[in-house]
Motif scaffolding. Sequence first.
Motif, short mmCIF file in Angstrom:
data_model
loop_
_atom_site.label_atom_id
_atom_site.label_comp_id
_atom_site.label_asym_id
_atom_site.label_seq_id
_atom_site.Cartn_x
_atom_site.Cartn_y
_atom_site.Cartn_z
N GLY A 158 0.82 -1.20 0.00
CA GLY A 158 0.00 0.00 0.00
C GLY A 158 0.86 1.25 0.00
N HIS A 160 0.74 5.97 0.80
CA HIS A 160 0.02 7.13 1.34
C HIS A 160 0.45 8.38 0.59
N THR A 172 -3.99 10.09 3.59
CA THR A 172 -4.86 8.95 3.29
C THR A 172 -4.04 7.80 2.74
N TYR A 173 -4.31 6.61 3.23
CA TYR A 173 -3.66 5.39 2.77
C TYR A 173 -4.56 4.68 1.76
N GLU A 174 -3.94 4.03 0.79
CA GLU A 174 -4.64 3.17 -0.14
C GLU A 174 -3.83 1.91 -0.36
N CYS A 175 -4.50 0.84 -0.74
CA CYS A 175 -3.82 -0.43 -0.99
C CYS A 175 -3.62 -0.62 -2.49
N LEU A 181 -7.84 -2.62 2.53
CA LEU A 181 -7.36 -1.87 3.68
C LEU A 181 -8.05 -2.33 4.96
N SER A 185 -8.05 4.52 7.46
CA SER A 185 -7.47 4.90 6.18
C SER A 185 -6.90 6.31 6.20
N THR A 186 -7.37 7.16 7.14
CA THR A 186 -6.93 8.55 7.23
C THR A 186 -6.30 8.82 8.59
N PRO A 200 -2.65 1.70 8.88
CA PRO A 200 -3.46 0.53 8.55
C PRO A 200 -2.60 -0.56 7.89
N CYS A 202 -2.64 -3.74 4.69
CA CYS A 202 -3.27 -4.17 3.45
C CYS A 202 -3.22 -5.69 3.37
#
Length: 350
Positions: A158, A160, A172-175, A181, A185-186, A200, A202
Amino acid sequence: MFRFAAVLLMLVAPSLLLIENSGQIGVKNMKDPKCPPRKKNFAALTGHICQRSCERRSCSKQRNCVCDGDCGLSCIPPGLSCPWPVMIENAETQMAQESNTFGDFMRVTCHPRFIMHNGQDVAMSRCQGDGKWSFTAPCEDSLNLSSVCKPPPEIENGFHESGPYKVGKTVTYECNYGYQLEGASTLLCQENEEWSHAAPTCHPVNCSQPPNIAHATLVAVHKPEHPVGTVIYYLCNKDFYLDGSERVVCLENGSWSQLPHCRARCPISAQRSRVIYNGRKLWINEIPAGLVHHGETVKFFCRSQNKTCSFEAESQCFDGVLKTPDCYDEPTYLQYHLFPKRVVSEIPAC
């Protein structure tokens, strides 16, 4: 000096396979096994425009397959260069190599009293595949520098948003594709210069065993779980029609794409009258097995109200059922054998 050398070594090391003595791109379509996979939404977060990926397919004759940082293996034209000289506010720029071609580095040094948000006063910027230099944090007056948090943790599979990470700012994090996730996420940079939550994680997304479909065979599927992007195939048994796509894909939400159906053929109910099938007027015994395929249409003949002429009424086969039009009357055995020319399909059309 030692800190700069260490930073330069960390940034340059992944690209050594891509840079020759002249700074030009290496052998055509030589893929770097150490190159990271392309990050989802990386371009939107950084402004870096990723070129066409060559992770699974070859480049054109005019481009080479090389590693372009977080864009992964990309098709880059030979001799690509970035603008030079470059002016950055409150900083000096200097080439780290003798050229400014793809893969080369530029050193950004803050003026005295100015530093970057990560506390450094020196950073390296790389010439990217989009012909632009990679982003470096701006140099700001150390006396007026806002409170910042340390860079949020990197996560496996993942990513950010990039900094600066000022107090009050969220990231914000994303996978990556195929991962889901778990956790917040934030994250918020708080006044105590700590992040509001732990980073977080993934986790891989899998689809369960694909369902069985009536009158179908699932081709060569033996695993209990299937990662996102897995493609499976269904084949209908003999005399059944495939309604939908034979190709079914495991989606990012862990479910399979729309499943097909295997539709049965339909028997034609008329026995003592001709029908129109595939544009031909036929007796039922002239149609193989008296069956039509799912989706095909058959036209029956109906009598007019005054019984003097006939007209056509269409019906469509759906999964083994071909409905006889309400207006159709099946001739009796005696009508069919004693008065064949009076059968509804043989009288003049209206």
